[in-house]
Design a protein around this motif. Structure first.
Motif, PDB file in Angstrom:
ATOM      1  N   ALA A  56      37.500  29.604  83.274  1.00  0.00           N
ATOM      2  CA  ALA A  56      38.447  29.777  84.385  1.00  0.00           C
ATOM      3  C   ALA A  56      37.835  30.581  85.523  1.00  0.00           C
ATOM      4  CB  ALA A  56      39.728  30.450  83.888  1.00  0.00           C
ATOM      5  N   GLY A  57      36.648  31.170  85.270  1.00  0.00           N
ATOM      6  CA  GLY A  57      35.977  31.957  86.302  1.00  0.00           C
ATOM      7  C   GLY A  57      35.704  31.156  87.567  1.00  0.00           C
ATOM      8  N   THR A  72      47.166  31.372  79.033  1.00  0.00           N
ATOM      9  CA  THR A  72      46.063  31.261  78.077  1.00  0.00           C
ATOM     10  C   THR A  72      44.830  30.684  78.760  1.00  0.00           C
ATOM     11  OG1 THR A  72      47.821  30.578  76.615  1.00  0.00           O
ATOM     12  CG2 THR A  72      45.577  30.503  75.710  1.00  0.00           C
ATOM     13  N   LEU A  73      45.063  29.628  79.568  1.00  0.00           N
ATOM     14  CA  LEU A  73      43.926  29.019  80.262  1.00  0.00           C
ATOM     15  C   LEU A  73      43.234  30.046  81.155  1.00  0.00           C
ATOM     16  CD1 LEU A  73      45.295  25.516  81.313  1.00  0.00           C
ATOM     17  CD2 LEU A  73      43.479  26.014  79.677  1.00  0.00           C
ATOM     18  N   ALA A  74      44.052  30.896  81.785  1.00  0.00           N
ATOM     19  CA  ALA A  74      43.498  31.874  82.733  1.00  0.00           C
ATOM     20  C   ALA A  74      42.517  32.813  82.050  1.00  0.00           C
ATOM     21  CB  ALA A  74      44.627  32.661  83.381  1.00  0.00           C
ATOM     22  N   GLY A  75      42.688  33.008  80.737  1.00  0.00           N
ATOM     23  CA  GLY A  75      41.823  33.943  80.022  1.00  0.00           C
ATOM     24  C   GLY A  75      40.526  33.316  79.558  1.00  0.00           C
ATOM     25  N   LYS A 122      37.237  21.393  82.346  1.00  0.00           N
ATOM     26  CA  LYS A 122      35.939  20.707  82.337  1.00  0.00           C
ATOM     27  C   LYS A 122      35.663  20.136  83.734  1.00  0.00           C
ATOM     28  CE  LYS A 122      34.580  20.670  77.970  1.00  0.00           C
ATOM     29  NZ  LYS A 122      33.487  21.536  77.586  1.00  0.00           N
ATOM     30  N   LEU A 123      36.686  19.547  84.307  1.00  0.00           N
ATOM     31  CA  LEU A 123      36.508  18.959  85.638  1.00  0.00           C
ATOM     32  C   LEU A 123      36.152  20.056  86.638  1.00  0.00           C
ATOM     33  CD1 LEU A 123      36.663  16.564  87.600  1.00  0.00           C
ATOM     34  CD2 LEU A 123      39.097  17.041  87.886  1.00  0.00           C
ATOM     35  N   ALA A 124      36.849  21.172  86.530  1.00  0.00           N
ATOM     36  CA  ALA A 124      36.582  22.275  87.459  1.00  0.00           C
ATOM     37  C   ALA A 124      35.116  22.671  87.384  1.00  0.00           C
ATOM     38  CB  ALA A 124      37.478  23.463  87.127  1.00  0.00           C
TER      39      ALA A 124
END
Ligand SMILES: Cc1ncc(COP(=O)(O)O)c(C=O)c1O
Length: 800
Positions: free
Chosen positions: A149-150, A142-145, A118-120
């Motif tokens: 994460a884009g 998992t986060l990367a998917g 969310k911060l990103a």
């Protein structure tokens, strides 16, 4: 630049200082007592051949991270860890409501584990140029998917690969630092080359060996000549068919300016506009265009054979200038076209954003509502003055490329689909006779609407590019359909000898903006706000001069937020953000209309006074104002100088009036009244003469300007009439109609008061008579106004 304590041996420290320096923000749950140890650990990763050097700065919460990103211009990368708190331990009173506004979600409802992503996303919205890294101990794979994460450059699992993180950070900054074309041009200039092509100044021998022009060489320096070539080989690439470093430089520019594609243009935005117009338009197409658009657009209509349907911006008669075109007028024109069965020919909406005087459209809203009426409309946003805007989170909201991307995302969202379904149930098929449509917010069908936006920007006007350096930015979902036409148009208007230094400067301007644009734009804006406040509140200066506020530049009906001026202090930024998000028009604070008629000066005289007596150059003038602009080149000293000069002039006027007695005071009052109150009405576009319209009775005003333009090439079709002559009076009263042969463009204000084929009405002639400007393009006072002879006008036009 912050002072850095490097704690290195002197030689190593000197070496460090030569490298560009930046800061990396780490957002983590680390105990602040450990911060210094973390910084030391990161410093230990440095290698002698690192191209840059950086220090770590830390934030312990979501809110602190946002504050850091807003206030620290040195940041180039952010490493987001796990488990940090949401609320800051500090109050941040100045930024509290901005912080609350920056959160597009309810913090309490979000799983702590999702804070990183969310911060990103929030940080990417504020500063899209920064590199973001996620450093997580939780399921990195998992986060990367996840789709969010884009916006991350890379995800790392824990601290297992600190050196990889260090190298990635340097690599990320290196990606922005790289200037493929400029770098290569520098390399090329150092190579010994024998030139047998047609550019004698290349390598400078004809200059430096000359007895007579050697001073040119000394003035510009050897590198200018070493970096000149007419070759496109040797890695120099070709602007006309880029496959190497120009192509890469353009791709990087597209990334920097948030476009899908970017094209470099070496003959100014005048040419960029003509390229886009030729690429998009064919004879018979209808273009909804602001009459105040730069002349390149009007010439673009002539070249393409498209028919302009001129739209009027709201007038600011008191200052002899125009604002911007209300969305209501654009919608009305589109609905009229629909009623007349001509909507299929409406191809393009062509507007200037921001205008010369700083009126910023709400491009997302304009595109959204217009697409509701015609889902495949294309938009050209002339952002000649506005390229810098991408690099401020405030200004960016009003840019074409940001709006296009945001609109695309909105149209794809399930929430929008629901909104549209409800709208459709209420509005039905958009019957052009339905008067509610003009005041209702129209929504396009997400299955039909295409996002097709073009932006042109004079990079040289607001960034560090050489004069004429310009870019075309494209976000067009259907670009593939016009790619061939675009290429042709580019070939039509681009010199086969484009200037290499201009191309290189576009590359470098992009590098600068990606690395320090945020700081530079925020500073230019801050300087403008200081100047506004100082002039408008200074007891002596404000007696004679005033800088127009948003309330004076934008009528209340276009300022839903009710914002009146740029305020300072608590909550002011959030209010500005609110206004800039929803108002129909907003005013770019860096464009300052300084009223000088109240000091007894017309714009031209005041511009001359500033230049001759004080070496101050300003941009444009109106009857009773001048336009001052701050940009990334200005400093607080510049602002102080201008304030001092205004103070000196105000003091002189004050003394003169005091010493000159009643006669001086009444003379001054008369002059001020003449400048401020006896202002000419601004003439609206009248209409095209029936001979240049397909159906003179049609409710829509488009006309065949190209035919009128080329008729005037033959002198036998033309006559001249002095504007003060009796014949002119007679014709205006009794006819036959006067039909303009040329574009007539007074400078200032710079918009065409006549275009070829336009019927000339008494108010236009009256305006011309009252104009006290020397420069009227297209009008030669000695010969009179050039008209198309009535007898030469063609018969009624056939349908296009
Ligand atoms: C709105 C607008 N568009 C385009 C141009 C032309 O730009 P350039 O000078 O880069 O050719 C100008 C120039 O002043 C302008 O004001």
């Amino acid at each position: 630049m912050p002072v850095r304590r490097l704690n290195l041996p002197p030689a190593a420290e000197a070496d460090e200082r030569r490298r560009p320096y930046f800061e990396v923000l780490s957002v983590s749950a680390t105990d602040p007592a450990q911060y210094e140890e973390m910084r030391r650990e990161i410093r230990r990763l440095r290698r002698v051949d690192d191209p840059f050097t950086y220090e770590l700065v830390q934030a312990g919460s979501f809110e602190d991270a946002i504050v850091a990103v807003l206030v620290n211009p040195e940041l180039q990368a952010i490493v987001i860890g796990d488990g940090f708190a949401f609320r800051s331990r500090r109050d941040w009173p100045e930024l509290r409501d901005l912080l609350d506004r920056a959160m597009p979600f309810d913090a309490a409802a979000v799983d702590l584990r999702d804070y990183g992503l969310k911060l990103a996303r929030v940080l990417k919205t504020l500063r899209p140029e920064l590199d973001l890294y996620l450093l997580t101990e939780r399921g990195a794979e998992t986060l990367a998917g996840r789709p969010e994460a884009g916006c991350l450059r890379r995800i790392f699992y824990g601290v297992e690969e600190l050196m990889e993180l260090h190298l990635s950070i340097l690599d990320g900054v290196g990606d922005r630092y790289e200037t493929p074309y400029f770098d290569n041009l520098k390399r090329y200039s150092q190579k010994p080359v024998g030139t047998f092509h047609a550019l004698p100044v290349a390598r400078g021998k004809s200059v430096f060996r000359s007895h007579w022009i050697r001073d040119m060489g000394h003035f510009y320096g050897i590198n200018l000549f070493l970096a000149e070539s007419s070759a496109t080989t040797g890695g120099l690439d070709s602007l006309l068919e880029p496959t190497g470093n120009i192509k890469r430089a353009q791709e990087m520019a597209a990334r920097a300016f948030g476009a899908r594609r970017a094209y470099f243009v070496t003959n100014g935005t005048s040419t960029s506009n003509k390229i886009v117009l030729q690429a998009l338009l064919a004879p018979g197409d209808i273009v909804l265009i602001d009459r105040n658009c730069h002349k390149s657009h009007h010439y673009g209509m002539v070249l393409s054979g498209a028919q302009p349907l001129y739209l009027e911006a709201y007038p600011m008669t008191a200052y002899s200038m125009y604002g911007a075109v209300p969305l209501r007028s654009i919608k009305k024109a589109l609905l009229d076209l629909k009623a007349e069965g001509k909507l299929d020919r409406a191809r393009l909406v062509d507007l200037t954003n921001c205008t010369f005087d700083g009126h910023m459209y709400n491009p997302l809203r304009v595109m959204e509502e217009c697409l509701a009426i015609k889902p495949d409309l294309v938009f050209l946003w002339d952002e000649a003055w506005f390229g810098f805007a991408r690099f401020s989170p405030f200004h960016r909201l009003r840019t074409a490329m940001h709006a296009a991307a945001a609109l695309k995302e909105r149209l794809q969202s399930p929430a929008y689909r629901e909104e549209y379904t409800a709208f459709r149930a209420q509005a039905g098929d958009l019957d052009p006779a339905d008067p509610r449509l003009l005041d209702m917010r129209l929504l396009p069908d997400p299955d039909k609407a295409r996002v097709r936006a073009y932006g042109t920007q004079s990079t040289h006007k607001s960034m560090s590019a050489l004069r004429q350096g310009s870019m075309i930015l494209v976000h067009d979902e259907d670009f593939a359909d016009i790619e061939g036409a675009f290429e042709e148009a580019f070939f039509t208007h681009t010199s086969t000898s484009p200037n290499l230094q201009i191309i290189a400067s576009l590359d470098v301007a992009r590098r600068q903006m990606e690395l320090e644009g945020y700081e530079l734009v925020i500073r230019a804006t801050d300087l403008a706000l200081r100047l506004r406040r100082e002039v408008n509140t200074h007891p002596l200066i404000s007696r004679y001069f005033r800088i127009l506020t948003p309330a004076e530049m934008v009528p209340a009906q276009y300022r839903e937020s009710g914002i009146e001026d740029y305020e300072a202090g608590r909550g002011s930024r959030a209010r500005l953000l609110d206004a800039w998000t929803r108002d129909e028009f907003a005013l770019d604070p860096t464009r300052l209309t300084l009223v000088c008629g109240t000091a007894g000066y017309d714009g031209t005289a005041f511009k001359g006074l500033l230049a001759e007596r004080y070496d101050i150059q300003i941009n444009k003038t109106s009857r009773n104002s001048i336009l001052v602009q701050t940009n990334i080149n200005n400093t607080r000293s510049d602002v102080a100088h201008l304030v001092k000069v205004l103070g000196d002039i105000a003091r002189e006027i004050d003394d003169r009036l005091r010493q000159g007695g009643e006669a001086a005071r009444s003379g001054f009052a008369t002059r001020v009244k003449a400048l401020m109150e006896d202002v000419p009405e601004l003439p609206n576009f009248s209409r095209f003469q029936g001979a240049f319209r397909e159906d003179p009775k049609s409710a829509t005003a488009e006309g065949h300007m190209r035919e009128a333009f080329f008729m005037a090439y033959r002198m036998e079709n033309c006559e001249h009439l002095p504007i003060d002559s009796k014949d002119m009076e007679q014709r205006l009263k009794k006819g036959p109609e006067l039909v303009a042969a040329d574009f007539v463009i007074p400078y200032p204000p710079g918009f065409p008061i006549m275009v070829p084929g336009q019927v000339i009405t008494p108010d236009t002639i009256e305006f011309m008579r009252k104009l006290d400007v020397k420069e009227i393009h297209g009008y030669h006072a000695a010969r009179g106004l050039r008209l198309l002879k009535t007898g030469a006008l063609p018969g009624r036009r056939r349908k296009a």
